[in-house]
Write a protein that holds these residues in place. Structure first.
Motif, short mmCIF file in Angstrom:
data_model
loop_
_atom_site.label_atom_id
_atom_site.label_comp_id
_atom_site.label_asym_id
_atom_site.label_seq_id
_atom_site.Cartn_x
_atom_site.Cartn_y
_atom_site.Cartn_z
N GLU A 97 -69.85 14.97 16.59
CA GLU A 97 -70.18 15.91 17.67
C GLU A 97 -70.76 17.18 17.03
OE1 GLU A 97 -68.47 18.89 18.10
OE2 GLU A 97 -66.40 18.57 17.49
N THR A 98 -71.24 18.08 17.88
CA THR A 98 -71.94 19.26 17.37
C THR A 98 -71.40 20.56 17.95
OG1 THR A 98 -73.64 19.14 19.11
CG2 THR A 98 -74.05 17.90 17.07
N LEU A 104 -70.77 19.94 13.23
CA LEU A 104 -72.23 19.95 13.31
C LEU A 104 -72.85 19.59 11.97
CD1 LEU A 104 -74.96 20.52 14.61
CD2 LEU A 104 -74.57 22.97 14.21
N THR A 107 -72.04 15.89 11.17
CA THR A 107 -72.81 14.99 12.03
C THR A 107 -74.28 14.98 11.63
OG1 THR A 107 -71.26 15.29 13.86
CG2 THR A 107 -73.46 14.48 14.42
N LEU A 108 -74.78 16.14 11.21
CA LEU A 108 -76.16 16.21 10.72
C LEU A 108 -76.33 15.33 9.49
CD1 LEU A 108 -79.01 17.54 10.84
CD2 LEU A 108 -78.10 19.27 9.26
N ILE A 188 -80.14 17.69 17.02
CA ILE A 188 -79.06 18.10 16.11
C ILE A 188 -79.62 18.98 15.01
CG2 ILE A 188 -77.37 17.28 14.42
CD1 ILE A 188 -77.07 14.75 16.17
N LYS A 191 -80.59 22.44 16.43
CA LYS A 191 -79.41 23.26 16.69
C LYS A 191 -78.85 23.82 15.39
CE LYS A 191 -74.84 23.28 18.87
NZ LYS A 191 -73.88 22.58 19.75
N TYR A 192 -78.77 22.97 14.38
CA TYR A 192 -78.23 23.40 13.09
C TYR A 192 -79.09 24.50 12.49
CZ TYR A 192 -76.90 23.37 8.19
OH TYR A 192 -76.49 23.76 6.94
#
Length: 301
Positions: A97-98, A104, A107-108, A188, A191-192
């Protein structure tokens, strides 16, 4: 006593800390390491040259064959693949999840490793942002879809020397997932990047989460260490309760296996571009699913 005879005796008698035999490859690497150490002291002996060392090369060869006959070092522990069902479970349970900085970045890494079939922690640690980044966001001219592109720099199969000057670097893409945006690598990644510190003091892709994140900055300008990166996949699978040998290599094996199970042959450009293999070594990463084996058995009956 000559160095040749000393190495002869060493090969015949050396054992590991528990008193057992070393694997054949490990034994060979020990010999090469000793040779490298001596070269640092001004000696340039070649232990594997039977002209200079009449005793040692045949003794090492015989010892490695004996160990192989004993079954030592024949089997290789492979990283287990992550099935689509297991991955789906991790998303549904919030293991992938992020919503937090730690999840985050983990998950990345998982998504990049899977989509671009990256080998291990060191490969991830080499990823950068900025002008020298291997990753770039683009828009397809054909259908307007956005995608994240990975362009390989130096690698195990292309180290950039004269022998590899004609090899085209690995280039592969991950297209935007409009059906499941929460699992989309493009989103993702965006967002990161938006939550990294704005000062750009570190060009490393993976940064440490801040102890006290703000609304706009979740990460410190401090790269995550290679050992932390190597442990991400293992920790994610352990949190999910999966049993097996899950490592960062699992993502590379999973990428190749899923393409294989989808009917993509290892000789086709799609699979080779995804994994970056230059030989049939890609076969070591492909695993046949239980259902596929059942289908093949039905065909054989």
């Amino acid at each position: 006593m000559s160095l040749d005879k000393a190495m002869h005796i060493f090969i015949a008698e050396v054992h590991n800390k528990s008193g057992g035999e070393y694997h054949p490859n490990t034994l060979s690497e020990i010999v090469i390491s000793i040779q490298h150490f001596l070269r640092g002291s001004g000696r340039f002996d070649n232990f594997l040259d039977d002209t200079d060392f009449a005793y040692m090369p045949p003794v090492l060869d015989a010892k490695m064959k004996e160990l192989s006959r004993m079954g030592i070092g024949i089997s290789r522990k492979q990283a287990d693949i992550i099935s689509a069902e297991q991955e789906n479970e991790m998303w549904e349970r919030g293991i992938l999840e992020t919503d937090t900085a730690k999840m985050l970045v983990d998950t990345l890494l998982y998504s990049i490793g899977l989509n671009f079939a990256l080998r291990a922690g060191q490969k991830h640690q080499n990823l950068q942002v900025g002008t020298n980044s291997q990753l770039s966001l683009n828009i397809s001219k054909d259908d307007g879809r956005r995608y994240l592109q990975y362009t390989e720099k130096a690698s195990k199969s292309n180290i950039g020397d004269l022998n590899h000057r004609k090899i085209t670097p690995k280039v592969t893409r991950a297209y935007e997932n409009v059906d499941e945006p929460e699992r989309c690598l493009v989103k993702i990644f965006e967002k990161y990047i938006s939550l990294r510190p704005p000062n750009g003091k570190s060009t490393a892709l993976y940064l440490r989460p801040k102890e006290r994140a703000t609304e706009t900055v979740w990460f410190d300008a401090v790269p995550k260490g290679v050992h932390q990166l190597q442990q991400v996949v293992e920790k994610l699978c352990k949190a999910a309760g999966f049993h097996g040998n899950f490592t960062s290599h699992s993502l590379r094996a999973t990428a190749a296996t899923r393409l294989y199970q989808a009917g993509v042959d290892e000789q086709l450009t799609e699979l080779v571009e995804k994994t970056g293999h230059r030989s049939n070594a890609v076969r070591a990463y492909k695993r046949t699913s239980t259902e596929k084996m059942k289908d093949e058995c039905r065909c054989a009956i």
